[in-house]
Write a protein that holds these residues in place. Sequence first.
Motif, PDB file in Angstrom:
ATOM      1  N   ARG A   1       1.067  -0.478   0.006  1.00 12.37           N
ATOM      2  CA  ARG A   1      -0.090  -0.044   0.129  1.00 12.37           C
ATOM      3  C   ARG A   1       0.605   1.596  -0.281  1.00 12.37           C
ATOM      4  N   SER A   2       1.703   1.536   0.451  1.00 12.95           N
ATOM      5  CA  SER A   2       2.762   2.257   0.920  1.00 12.95           C
ATOM      6  C   SER A   2       3.201   2.671  -0.567  1.00 12.95           C
ATOM      7  N   ALA A   3       3.790   1.642  -1.706  1.00 10.05           N
ATOM      8  CA  ALA A   3       4.407   1.433  -2.815  1.00 10.05           C
ATOM      9  C   ALA A   3       3.540   2.516  -3.732  1.00 10.05           C
ATOM     10  N   VAL A   4       2.623   1.820  -3.182  1.00  7.06           N
ATOM     11  CA  VAL A   4       1.489   2.520  -4.580  1.00  7.06           C
ATOM     12  C   VAL A   4       1.131   3.272  -4.198  1.00  7.06           C
ATOM     13  N   ASP A   5       0.884   3.828  -2.823  1.00  3.90           N
ATOM     14  CA  ASP A   5       0.656   5.499  -2.097  1.00  3.90           C
ATOM     15  C   ASP A   5       1.574   6.752  -2.929  1.00  3.90           C
ATOM     16  N   SER A   6       3.665   5.996  -2.668  1.00  2.00           N
ATOM     17  CA  SER A   6       4.669   7.225  -2.857  1.00  2.00           C
ATOM     18  C   SER A   6       4.771   6.851  -4.256  1.00  2.00           C
TER      19      SER A   6
ATOM     20  N   LEU B   1       1.465   7.208  -6.736  1.00  2.00           N
ATOM     21  CA  LEU B   1       0.275   7.514  -6.924  1.00  2.00           C
ATOM     22  C   LEU B   1       1.303   9.684  -6.240  1.00  2.00           C
ATOM     23  N   GLY B   2       2.341   9.400  -5.750  1.00  2.00           N
ATOM     24  CA  GLY B   2       2.487  10.756  -5.461  1.00  2.00           C
ATOM     25  C   GLY B   2       1.715  11.092  -3.708  1.00  2.00           C
TER      26      GLY B   2
END
Length: 114
Positions: free
Chosen positions: A102-107, A109-110
């Motif tokens: 989730r953190s990698a996806v959020d990152s 996506l900005g």
Amino acid sequence: MVPSEEGILTNLRRGALEYCVLASLRGGASYGRDIARQLSTDGVLMSGEGTLYPLLARLRKSGLVETHWQESASGPPRRYYALTGEGERALEVFIRVWSPFRSAVDSSLGEGEQ
């Protein structure tokens, strides 16, 4: 062609819904309709019961949940679902990998930069 929101949600659900079902059973056995209510309150995780029962059947066949029948005061007997030890372990693994994912996806996506 731009994918629809529903198409994107369908793909996201496909990977996470079974673990959300397992998580809903952490507190103990539950009736299918109760699981559906819990997971469809906002319409994001599950839009209806149509996908739940085939998913529960797959989870049962794979040994992640077990079932038992229980008499109901308001109708026919109900099938209740409960986590097995294997289901608990599968959920623990998912929880360990979910946060970094989730953190990698959020990152990417900005979203994590605020």
